[in-house]
Design a protein around this motif. Structure first.
Motif, mmCIF file in Angstrom:
data_model
loop_
_atom_site.group_PDB
_atom_site.id
_atom_site.type_symbol
_atom_site.label_atom_id
_atom_site.label_comp_id
_atom_site.label_asym_id
_atom_site.label_seq_id
_atom_site.Cartn_x
_atom_site.Cartn_y
_atom_site.Cartn_z
ATOM 1 N N GLY A 47 3.143 26.570 17.842
ATOM 2 C CA GLY A 47 3.153 25.943 16.527
ATOM 3 C C GLY A 47 4.140 24.791 16.468
ATOM 4 N N PRO A 48 4.434 24.329 15.256
ATOM 5 C CA PRO A 48 5.324 23.170 15.105
ATOM 6 C C PRO A 48 6.721 23.427 15.679
ATOM 7 C CG PRO A 48 4.155 23.619 13.055
ATOM 8 C CD PRO A 48 3.894 24.773 13.978
ATOM 9 N N LEU A 49 7.259 22.406 16.344
ATOM 10 C CA LEU A 49 8.593 22.489 16.924
ATOM 11 C C LEU A 49 9.647 22.776 15.860
ATOM 12 C CD1 LEU A 49 10.393 22.239 19.400
ATOM 13 C CD2 LEU A 49 10.342 19.758 19.119
ATOM 14 N N ARG A 50 9.434 22.269 14.645
ATOM 15 C CA ARG A 50 10.404 22.497 13.565
ATOM 16 C C ARG A 50 10.551 23.990 13.265
ATOM 17 N NH1 ARG A 50 6.540 23.205 9.702
ATOM 18 N NH2 ARG A 50 4.795 21.803 9.933
ATOM 19 N N GLU A 51 9.467 24.753 13.408
ATOM 20 C CA GLU A 51 9.541 26.195 13.183
ATOM 21 C C GLU A 51 10.290 26.900 14.310
ATOM 22 O OE1 GLU A 51 5.626 27.737 12.412
ATOM 23 O OE2 GLU A 51 5.311 26.366 10.717
ATOM 24 N N ALA A 52 10.053 26.477 15.545
ATOM 25 C CA ALA A 52 10.791 27.056 16.670
ATOM 26 C C ALA A 52 12.271 26.719 16.548
ATOM 27 C CB ALA A 52 10.236 26.536 17.990
ATOM 28 N N GLU A 53 12.561 25.497 16.160
ATOM 29 C CA GLU A 53 13.962 25.085 15.979
ATOM 30 C C GLU A 53 14.625 25.909 14.886
ATOM 31 O OE1 GLU A 53 16.534 21.224 14.559
ATOM 32 O OE2 GLU A 53 14.470 20.913 15.222
ATOM 33 N N TYR B 232 21.161 24.734 24.491
ATOM 34 C CA TYR B 232 19.737 25.041 24.343
ATOM 35 C C TYR B 232 19.190 24.459 23.037
ATOM 36 C CZ TYR B 232 15.343 27.525 24.554
ATOM 37 O OH TYR B 232 14.007 27.824 24.600
ATOM 38 N N LEU B 233 19.851 24.750 21.938
ATOM 39 C CA LEU B 233 19.412 24.252 20.640
ATOM 40 C C LEU B 233 19.574 22.731 20.567
ATOM 41 C CD1 LEU B 233 18.270 24.939 17.875
ATOM 42 C CD2 LEU B 233 20.607 25.394 17.092
ATOM 43 N N ARG B 234 20.646 22.228 21.136
ATOM 44 C CA ARG B 234 20.860 20.775 21.159
ATOM 45 C C ARG B 234 19.724 20.096 21.920
ATOM 46 N NH1 ARG B 234 25.724 20.918 22.429
ATOM 47 N NH2 ARG B 234 25.523 20.905 24.696
ATOM 48 N N GLY B 235 19.329 20.665 23.062
ATOM 49 C CA GLY B 235 18.225 20.102 23.837
ATOM 50 C C GLY B 235 16.915 20.128 23.075
#
Length: 161
Positions: free
Chosen positions: A102-108, A119-122
């Motif tokens: 799904g959308p990267l914004r949701e994974a983030e 990891y989160l910064r990448g």
């Protein structure tokens, strides 16, 4: 569709039983043209193509280097499957589907509450890069499955130097 090459970064170490089982599962269930091992090839492994590399960085740096070498290698199919040595295909497939979460914004958002640091910064840097390149709501392909890679950036032809 023509069978794609299968590219696998492999860490140094004499024993890698998961690679042995992954190779068996791919041979049985995942159509492919050639297997390319990038990094280290265990002594027991035969019948594959091999790109040796020195692995002196972090696992992320080593796998990024392996990806670049795969994209630049003239004998690897322009579109290929990139897999880890612990990815198993348990059912026969005609071809590997392109899967995402799904959308990267949701994974983030999910990881923002559970992880921090590099990891989160990448993940955020990747999102920003994709948005800047014209993908306003990019998808997250962060799944532990073989991923289809296409040389969109011309690495194989040397366009990026």
């Amino acid at each position: 569709m023509e069978a794609l090459d299968l590219v696998v970064p492999v860490r140094e170490g004499p024993s890698n039983q998961q690679l042995r089982y992954a190779l068996r599962s791919w041979e049985e269930n995942l159509p492919h043209r050639h297997v390319w091992i990038v990094g280290y090839k265990p002594a027991w492994l035969n019948g594959v193509n091999f790109i040796p590399t020195r692995q002196t960085g972090t696992k992320y740096a080593n796998t990024t280097h392996a990806m670049r070498l795969a994209c630049e290698h003239p004998e690897i199919s322009e579109t290929f499957l990139y897999a880890n040595d612990d990815m198993f295909v348990m059912e026969r497939l005609d071809e590997m589907p392109v899967l995402h979460r799904g959308p990267l914004r949701e994974a983030e958002s999910y990881y923002a509450g559970r992880a921090s640091g590099s990891y989160l910064r990448g993940m955020r840097e990747t999102r920003d890069l994709l948005v800047d390149d014209g993908y306003p709501d990019p998808l997250s392909y962060e799944l532990h499955v073989p991923l289809q890679i296409t040389d969109l950036f011309g690495l194989a032809s040397g366009d990026l130097g």
